[in-house]
Design a protein around this motif. Structure first.
Motif, mmCIF file in Angstrom:
data_model
loop_
_atom_site.group_PDB
_atom_site.id
_atom_site.type_symbol
_atom_site.label_atom_id
_atom_site.label_comp_id
_atom_site.label_asym_id
_atom_site.label_seq_id
_atom_site.Cartn_x
_atom_site.Cartn_y
_atom_site.Cartn_z
ATOM 1 N N ARG A 253 0.899 -1.391 0.077
ATOM 2 C CA ARG A 253 -0.116 -0.008 0.023
ATOM 3 C C ARG A 253 0.990 1.317 -0.014
ATOM 4 O O ARG A 253 0.516 2.392 -0.869
ATOM 5 C CB ARG A 253 -0.960 -0.059 1.308
ATOM 6 C CG ARG A 253 -2.315 -0.632 1.135
ATOM 7 C CD ARG A 253 -3.301 -0.083 2.345
ATOM 8 N NE ARG A 253 -2.703 -0.253 3.235
ATOM 9 C CZ ARG A 253 -2.858 -1.224 4.171
ATOM 10 N NH1 ARG A 253 -3.213 -2.542 3.761
ATOM 11 N NH2 ARG A 253 -2.284 -1.321 5.466
ATOM 12 N N ALA A 254 1.851 1.225 0.954
ATOM 13 C CA ALA A 254 2.963 2.423 0.852
ATOM 14 C C ALA A 254 3.609 2.766 -0.510
ATOM 15 O O ALA A 254 3.628 3.691 -0.961
ATOM 16 C CB ALA A 254 3.973 2.168 1.913
ATOM 17 N N LEU A 255 4.210 1.566 -0.923
ATOM 18 C CA LEU A 255 4.743 1.620 -2.486
ATOM 19 C C LEU A 255 3.704 2.167 -3.254
ATOM 20 O O LEU A 255 4.092 2.981 -4.378
ATOM 21 C CB LEU A 255 5.062 0.241 -2.764
ATOM 22 C CG LEU A 255 6.467 0.150 -2.089
ATOM 23 C CD1 LEU A 255 7.103 -1.258 -2.915
ATOM 24 C CD2 LEU A 255 7.780 0.753 -2.774
ATOM 25 N N SER A 256 2.602 1.952 -3.435
ATOM 26 C CA SER A 256 1.527 2.480 -4.654
ATOM 27 C C SER A 256 0.966 3.942 -4.197
ATOM 28 O O SER A 256 0.585 4.555 -5.118
ATOM 29 C CB SER A 256 0.508 1.276 -4.642
ATOM 30 O OG SER A 256 -0.427 1.524 -3.341
ATOM 31 N N GLU A 257 1.448 4.450 -2.952
ATOM 32 C CA GLU A 257 1.120 5.884 -2.734
ATOM 33 C C GLU A 257 1.636 6.790 -4.085
ATOM 34 O O GLU A 257 2.823 6.575 -4.257
ATOM 35 C CB GLU A 257 1.441 6.179 -1.357
ATOM 36 C CG GLU A 257 0.771 5.778 -0.257
ATOM 37 C CD GLU A 257 -0.824 6.155 -0.152
ATOM 38 O OE1 GLU A 257 -0.821 7.260 -0.722
ATOM 39 O OE2 GLU A 257 -1.496 5.647 0.443
ATOM 40 N N GLY A 258 0.896 7.632 -4.270
ATOM 41 C CA GLY A 258 1.610 8.675 -5.509
ATOM 42 C C GLY A 258 0.979 8.228 -6.909
ATOM 43 O O GLY A 258 1.428 9.174 -7.629
ATOM 44 N N TYR A 259 0.628 7.189 -6.818
ATOM 45 C CA TYR A 259 0.103 6.656 -8.174
ATOM 46 C C TYR A 259 -1.234 6.770 -8.288
ATOM 47 O O TYR A 259 -1.814 6.734 -7.528
ATOM 48 C CB TYR A 259 0.619 5.449 -8.449
ATOM 49 C CG TYR A 259 1.966 4.795 -8.760
ATOM 50 C CD1 TYR A 259 2.711 5.408 -9.671
ATOM 51 C CD2 TYR A 259 2.780 3.977 -7.828
ATOM 52 C CE1 TYR A 259 4.239 5.042 -9.743
ATOM 53 C CE2 TYR A 259 4.026 3.646 -7.804
ATOM 54 C CZ TYR A 259 4.719 4.451 -8.849
ATOM 55 O OH TYR A 259 5.990 4.261 -8.976
ATOM 56 N N GLY A 260 -1.761 7.560 -9.527
ATOM 57 C CA GLY A 260 -2.913 7.944 -9.694
ATOM 58 C C GLY A 260 -3.852 6.961 -10.531
ATOM 59 O O GLY A 260 -3.280 5.809 -10.860
#
Length: 387
Positions: A253-260
């Protein structure tokens, strides 16, 4: 067909016998193809659960589908998987930068690729192995080989033994068969790691879509059924010993932060740490002979590469097809046959391994002017040729 507690007695009359070690993609395919030709096949799998390490999702390129059609599972794959409508490259915010149709490297009568849930593919192959009449023993390993010019005496972990005309080691990247026959080549990490997880398919996602850049080298997803996708995030390799499996959902979840784009929807589904998988990218290629006497390697036991071309399963399946073709097409099973198998497979596998590693290395090095389209086109065009 229930798993047999002991192996049956061999039929008289000179029927050839093969032991397949490993019940993954290549081992299952090989067992089916050999049984179809009337060869007696025993298959042993170390895990007591044949589907335990099946993984989350898989992309099956056209050349993989070509073999799977011969194995007899294509209809199930088309029913349960998802024939993606091309491929797109997105910006980190979800904006489409480029979209294109893919080469149909398996032939014009097959999709360019099908994504599917890997456990479902494994179940289709398991069902086909069972239907073939191969004898299967789970939770069993080969512990010793004793060879002569005519065959291999194999001792098993349950104390039984049996003689075979040939043994095929399809027991994966960390193959014990490979080490037992004295091949010392081992997989080498490339410096990248990948997080994978299944998720519900967002409405409108009908193709494989990838983002290069942002927090990760690659953030991508591939539809695997009408209802699911297979997601992956590629980053610099971490020390696996320091990772807490109970926190895997938090990590992805943290790694996917910032992807829209649809990543905002995908992110909410990453809640079960047991559904998340983390592995390294490895490069592995046994350059020398893939056999010693009458024991031969198949699939990841002989080669593996980063999934940058999604060709790992395809290369393993092609191994099974070529080896089965040689074994069923020749009257004499000898060193020349196994040498010919290696000679047919090595140049093609080396091309895929080197190209896959090159793509990964360009990402690691931050090379911005790399000829990625050219490398991909050359490699995939070559794979249109039959192995």
């Amino acid at each position: 067909m229930a798993d047999s507690p002991t192996l049956p007695q061999r039929p008289a009359g000179g029927t050839r016998t093969v032991l397949v070690i490993g019940g993954g993609t290549s081992g299952n395919a090989l067992a089916v193809l050999l049984r179809r030709a009337g060869i007696v096949v025993d298959l042993v799998e170390a895990s007591p659960d044949w589907k335990a390490s099946a993984g989350s999702g898989i992309t099956l390129q056209g050349n993989a589908l070509r073999v799977l059609r011969e194995v007899g599972v294509l209809e199930g794959i088309e029913k349960d998987g998802y024939a993606a409508e091309g491929l797109a490259v997105l910006a980190p915010d979800g904006t489409v930068l480029h979209a294109h149709e893919e080469l149909r490297i398996g032939g014009d009568d097959l999709p360019s690729h099908i994504g599917m849930q890997r456990p479902r593919l494994q179940q289709l192959l398991i069902d086909q192995v069972r239907a073939s009449g191969a004898d299967v023993r789970l939770g069993t390993t080969a512990t010793a080989f004793q060879q002569d010019g005519e065959g291999v005496d194999v001792t098993f972990s349950d104390g039984t033994s049996r003689r075979y005309d040939l043994v095929a080691g399809a027991d994966g990247l960390h193959s014990t068969t490979r080490s037992m026959i004295g091949i010392t080549d081992e997989p080498q990490p490339t410096g990248m790691g990948i997080w994978r997880a299944p998720a519900p398919r967002p409405s409108g996602v009908r193709r494989t879509e990838m983002i290069y850049g942002g927090r990760c080298f690659i953030a991508g997803y591939c539809p695997t059924s009408e209802d699911t996708v297979y997601t992956y995030l590629v980053e610099p390799a971490r020390d696996r010993a320091s990772l807490n499996p109970d926190a895997y959902a938090d990590e992805i979840r943290a790694l996917s932060e910032g992807y829209g784009g649809v990543w905002e929807e995908l992110r909410t589904s990453f809640t079960d740490p047991k559904a998340v998988n983390y592995t390294w990218f490895d490069r592995h290629l046994v350059e020398g002979p893939w056999h010693r006497g009458r024991v031969v390697l198949v699939g990841d036991a002989a080669h593996a590469c980063p999934p940058t071309f999604a060709q790992g399963a395809a290369m393993s399946l092609e191994d099974a097809q070529v080896l089965a073709e040689l074994l069923t097409g020749r009257d004499t099973w000898d060193d020349r046959l196994l040498t010919d198998y290696h000679a047919r497979r090595l140049p093609r596998v080396r091309m895929v391994v080197d190209a896959s590693v090159q793509l990964a290395q360009w990402l690691l090095d931050g090379v911005r002017d790399a000829d990625v389209p050219g490398l991909m086109h050359r490699t995939l065009s070559a794979l249109k040729e039959l192995p």
